[in-house]
Design an enzyme around this catalytic site. Structure first.
Site, PDB file in Angstrom:
ATOM      1  N   GLU A  88       0.722  -1.182   0.110  1.00 19.58           N
ATOM      2  CA  GLU A  88      -0.010  -0.098   0.054  1.00 19.58           C
ATOM      3  C   GLU A  88       0.923   1.243   0.138  1.00 19.58           C
ATOM      4  O   GLU A  88       1.834   1.187   0.741  1.00 19.58           O
ATOM      5  CB  GLU A  88      -0.819   0.064   1.211  1.00 19.58           C
ATOM      6  CG  GLU A  88      -1.888   1.007   1.282  1.00 19.58           C
ATOM      7  CD  GLU A  88      -2.657   1.087   2.505  1.00 19.58           C
ATOM      8  OE1 GLU A  88      -3.860   1.932   2.697  1.00 19.58           O
ATOM      9  OE2 GLU A  88      -2.385   0.709   3.496  1.00 19.58           O
ATOM     10  N   LYS A 165      -9.834   2.517  -2.253  1.00 18.19           N
ATOM     11  CA  LYS A 165      -9.912   1.748  -0.980  1.00 18.19           C
ATOM     12  C   LYS A 165     -11.547   1.799  -0.479  1.00 18.19           C
ATOM     13  O   LYS A 165     -11.844   2.933  -0.205  1.00 18.19           O
ATOM     14  CB  LYS A 165      -9.050   2.541   0.055  1.00 18.19           C
ATOM     15  CG  LYS A 165      -8.792   1.687   1.412  1.00 18.19           C
ATOM     16  CD  LYS A 165      -7.545   2.328   2.175  1.00 18.19           C
ATOM     17  CE  LYS A 165      -7.311   1.618   3.435  1.00 18.19           C
ATOM     18  NZ  LYS A 165      -6.007   2.201   4.076  1.00 18.19           N
ATOM     19  N   CYS A 202      -5.781  -2.911   2.033  1.00 18.06           N
ATOM     20  CA  CYS A 202      -5.465  -2.780   3.364  1.00 18.06           C
ATOM     21  C   CYS A 202      -6.671  -2.923   4.422  1.00 18.06           C
ATOM     22  O   CYS A 202      -6.968  -4.216   4.722  1.00 18.06           O
ATOM     23  CB  CYS A 202      -4.987  -1.395   3.832  1.00 18.06           C
ATOM     24  SG  CYS A 202      -3.994  -1.359   5.403  1.00 18.06           S
TER      25      CYS A 202
END
Length: 359
Positions: A88, A165, A202
């Site tokens: 990330e 995300k 993540c």
């Protein structure tokens, strides 16, 4: 099928030794079929530390990381990788802990036309390799807003698309909504020459429904580029992506950065501890999990590393046929329950013993 050691080329090993990063190789096999041929691909997962101090000029910091990871991508190519994924926000320190806008927002760049995508596109084309890389995105067309974004480049060197995300943490030093909010790209799956790929960025790994949606859209491999520290999430790390691989009958590739990053100004974590400048250590430990529940060993907790894993994607369908999870799931039931739970007047379906006395 249990994973096996994968012998890597001498050239890949030599690059790793020369540049001081760990390299490991493993293989997942599948049952031989009568009609379908094996669908074997090699995946490379890269974990790394930053190179220069966070006080160095932004362009110098980024170039130094580019140079390090470019070398690791070349090692992945020498090891026969068809797909490579970075961690990330790989082009920068994970400065979101500071909650300072400057100079960290200067790392943000366009997803399709930014310098990092252009640089990696040349590598993807020259090595016939799909490259997935995670950046701080600057959305020029929508008010120059910022997103946490994964970019997918095809093995022809063309921009294939992006995913933003979905879940933003607000936990201690990971209060990332200072910089960007929840993504608006839903759950895309990218069909490539080497399989159907998705990216669960993540914090999204903590949400089973997020993993599930990538599976419903047909993913065969789901990458999880991450940046997370030991005192926060390590007990969960080896469990969540592995569970997702089992529940959704696909391969998962969780990738975490390494090292401790020091910033010029002190910041607090909102947890009663004293102000500090260091963030970490990130604990690496990248691995690959298979739909049958098996997994590779992890890379190091504290060293740069390249994990090369050979997968037979036929295993995805074989596990679906064996366990029948897709056949026995109740999507319409869940959808109705989710719809109820999303209403402001929702009441949990709890049945209690009556308090009334019987006659």
């Amino acid at each position: 099928m249990q994973n096996q050691i994968l012998d890597l080329s001498d050239s890949a090993t030599a690059i790793a030794q020369k540049h001081g990063f760990e390299i490991k190789g493993y293989r997942f096999t599948a049952r031989e079929e009568q009609i379908r041929k094996p669908r074997v691909v090699r995946v490379g997962a890269i974990q790394n530390s930053i190179v220069l101090p966070t006080t160095a000029p932004i362009e110098d910091q980024r170039t130094a990381i580019w140079n390090k990871v470019t070398t690791m991508i070349k090692a992945a190519a020498a090891a026969g990788c068809n797909i490579v994924c970075t961690q990330e926000a790989w082009t920068m320190p994970f400065a979101f802990c500071t909650r300072e806008k400057f100079p960290w927002c200067e790392f943000a760049e366009e997803a399709e036309h930014g310098p990092t995508t252009k640089m990696l596109a040349e590598l993807a084309k020259s090595h016939n390799m799909v490259i997935i890389h995670s950046i701080l995105e600057r959305d020029i067309e929508h008010g120059e807003t910022i997103w946490n974004t994964a970019v997918v480049i095809s093995n022809n060197g063309r921009y294939l698309g992006k995913h933003r995300k979905n879940h933003i943490p607000r936990v201690g030093d990971f209060n990332e909504s200072t910089y960007y909010m929840e993504g608006n790209t839903f759950h895309p799956v990218f069909e490539t020459e080497f399989g159907k790929l998705a990216v669960n960025i993540c914090y999204g790994r903590h949400h089973p429904q997020n993993w599930m949606m990538f599976g419903l859209n047909g993913a065969e491999i789901v990458f999880n580029p991450s940046a997370t520290i030991g005192r926060l999430s390590e007990p969960l790390w080896s469990i969540e992506a592995r569970n997702a691989a089992i529940a959704n009958s696909y391969f998962t590739v969780p990738i975490n950065r390494v090292g401790t990053e020091k910033f010029p100004n002190e910041y607090t974590s909102g947890d009663g501890t004293t102000a500090h400048k260091e963030f970490g250590p990130f604990y690496g430990s990248s691995y690959v999990a298979a739909p049958d529940g098996s997994r590779t060993p992890s890379l190091s907790r504290d060293k740069d590393g390249l994990l090369v894993t050979e997968l037979d994607l036929n295993l995805c369908r074989q596990i679906k046929d064996f366990w029948g999870f897709r056949m026995t799931q109740r999507l319409s039931l869940y959808a109705e329950s989710f719809q109820r739970a999303s209403k402001s007047d929702f009441k949990p379906q709890i049945i209690k013993e009556s308090s009334k006395l019987k006659d």
